[in-house]
Design a protein around this motif. Structure first.
Motif, short mmCIF file in Angstrom:
data_model
loop_
_atom_site.label_atom_id
_atom_site.label_comp_id
_atom_site.label_asym_id
_atom_site.label_seq_id
_atom_site.Cartn_x
_atom_site.Cartn_y
_atom_site.Cartn_z
N LEU A 152 34.51 113.61 67.29
CA LEU A 152 35.88 113.13 67.04
C LEU A 152 36.70 114.21 66.33
O LEU A 152 37.88 114.43 66.65
N LYS A 153 36.09 114.90 65.39
CA LYS A 153 36.79 115.94 64.64
C LYS A 153 37.20 117.11 65.54
O LYS A 153 38.19 117.80 65.27
N THR A 154 36.45 117.30 66.63
CA THR A 154 36.74 118.40 67.53
C THR A 154 38.03 118.17 68.32
O THR A 154 38.74 119.11 68.65
N ILE A 155 38.33 116.91 68.62
CA ILE A 155 39.46 116.63 69.52
C ILE A 155 40.69 116.07 68.82
O ILE A 155 41.74 115.93 69.43
N THR A 156 40.59 115.72 67.53
CA THR A 156 41.76 115.19 66.83
C THR A 156 41.72 115.54 65.35
O THR A 156 40.66 115.62 64.75
N ARG A 157 42.92 115.71 64.80
CA ARG A 157 43.06 115.93 63.37
C ARG A 157 43.67 114.71 62.69
O ARG A 157 43.92 114.74 61.48
N SER A 158 43.94 113.69 63.46
CA SER A 158 44.59 112.50 62.93
C SER A 158 43.72 111.78 61.91
O SER A 158 42.61 111.34 62.22
N ARG A 159 44.23 111.65 60.71
CA ARG A 159 43.49 110.94 59.67
C ARG A 159 43.41 109.45 59.97
O ARG A 159 42.43 108.79 59.59
N VAL A 160 44.42 108.94 60.67
CA VAL A 160 44.41 107.51 61.02
C VAL A 160 43.27 107.20 61.97
O VAL A 160 42.50 106.25 61.78
#
Length: 411
Positions: A26-34
């Motif tokens: 998940l961290k690889t494809i998004t930086r969204s904290r939500v």
């Protein structure tokens, strides 16, 4: 510290490591904290709920609906993440392989490459398939009743029984029911088959007799001109409940037996009956539960008393391991055995003519459907209800219809 608590701690550590590893995708494809917060929050709620149910529920009540749903939601998030982890691990092998090659290539040493976003996206996409499947299985799959029809031919079938039809149901597990409208649909589907006889091969409840109280009227409406017959399954003995006294367990077992005539079924406990038609007859033999490795109350010798070896015989035995270990090579020759018990583990992949797979096959040689050895047949019904996991994924609830034919008349 008790052994089961130690096992729970070990399991928790394994799950924590797996969750941390899956989170990397998940961290690889998004930086969204939500998005990350929702991912972590849902996982935390599911595991917290499971722990709460485990520690707040007394074993004296057996398996509850709350426990089923807690396990169901855990599997819904855990199995997709297992697939996600496999995808990521495959990439990690490639990444470290590239690094290893660089060590042995002069002037080519390089750092380990970072994870590629498109690999993480593919892994997440693949993980979404079982996630959606499990959600469907909980919401609708457990009511996705299928009627499976077979025609079996026998040389020694009495002429009067050529075309005789049997509807088999198994593993009702009434303690798991929550939707009366859906269950009524399943019961109506059984009646729509208009079979000569209805045979129920055990597990009317999960734990206690009272689970069936709200469903007696519904199942009493089942009809068959040549009768309705039943046997007991492993859950009908109350072995999965921490009873306060042995007398309580005995009383519950008596009530379980009394449920069968209440819904119009003749319960066979190591007994037999003859079904007659136009002056001819076939033998119906019903044994108590016999399972490899646990409850073995079934007694073939007692059940067959009064039955002639030359008679055409149908045996009802809840657990298919009985057929594998005792029945199929018995020289008394049981023509057709009807079992249930496995549920096909309520999850797997079945595409007729192409694939038939479930983890259940690694435990039971005969785990779902029709099998033949030595000219003798067994049908393992996938079950009417559900248990432990509150749903079905790919292995649907089943109503079996078997038509008996005289071999000489099937040309």
């Amino acid at each position: 510290m008790s052994r089961w608590v130690i096992r729970l701690i070990i399991l928790a550590v394994i799950i924590f490591i797996a969750e941390a590893y899956a989170f990397q995708a998940l961290k690889t494809i998004t930086r969204s904290r939500v998005i990350k917060g929702v991912w972590l929050g849902v996982s935390a709620l599911v595991y917290a709920n499971l722990l709460y149910v485990i520690f707040s529920t007394s074993r004296s009540v057996g398996q509850t609906l709350q426990f089923q749903y807690a396990v169901g939601f855990m599997l819904t998030i855990l199995i997709p993440k297992a697939i996600l982890i496999l995808g990521m691990f495959s990439e990690d092998i490639w990444r470290f392989g590239v690094k290893l090659v660089s060590w042995f290539t002069p002037g080519q040493t390089q750092p380990i490459q970072g994870r590629r976003a498109f690999i993480s996206k593919i892994a997440l996409g693949l993980a979404a398939i079982p996630f959606a499947s499990f959600l469907y299985g909980i919401v609708q799959g457990r009511y996705n009743y299928k009627v499976l029809k077979y025609q079996l031919a026998f040389d020694d079938l009495p002429d009067a029984f050529d075309g005789f039809t049997i509807t088999q149901i198994s593993d009702i597990h009434s303690g798991s029911f929550t939707n009366a409208k859906k269950i009524q649909y399943g019961v109506d589907l059984i009646n729509e088959q208009q079979s000569d006889v209805i045979l129920f091969t055990g597990d009317i409840v999960n734990n206690v007799a009272s689970e069936m109280d709200d469903w007696v009227t519904m199942f009493k409406a089942l009809k068959a001109p040549k009768g309705k017959y039943s046997i007991l399954g492993n859950h009908d003995y109350g072995d999965y409940v921490d009873w306060e006294t042995e007398d309580d367990k005995v009383a519950n077992f008596r009530k379980i037996q009394e449920l069968h005539p209440k819904i119009g079924f003749d319960l066979l406990m190591n007994e037999n009956r003859y079904i007659e038609k136009d002056g001819e007859k076939i033998a119906l033999i019903g044994v108590e539960n016999w399972g490899k490795g646990f409850n073995q109350a079934g007694d073939l010798n007692k059940a067959k008393v009064g039955v002639d070896k030359s008679d055409f015989k149908i045996l009802m035995s809840h657990d298919p391991s009985h057929w594998e270990n005792q029945v199929k090579q018995d020289d008394f020759h049981y023509h057709l055995t009807l079992s249930g018990h496995t549920h096909g583990l309520q999850m797997g992949i079945e595409i007729p003519g192409l694939i038939k797979w479930s983890p259940s096959k690694y435990v039971y040689k005969q785990w779902a459907g029709l099998y033949e050895e030595f000219g003798r047949f067994i049908n393992v019904n996938r079950g009417f209800g559900y248990h432990a996991f509150p749903g079905r994924v790919g292995i649907w609830p089943e109503v079996t219809v078997i038509e008996l034919k005289k071999a000489s008349k099937t040309t």
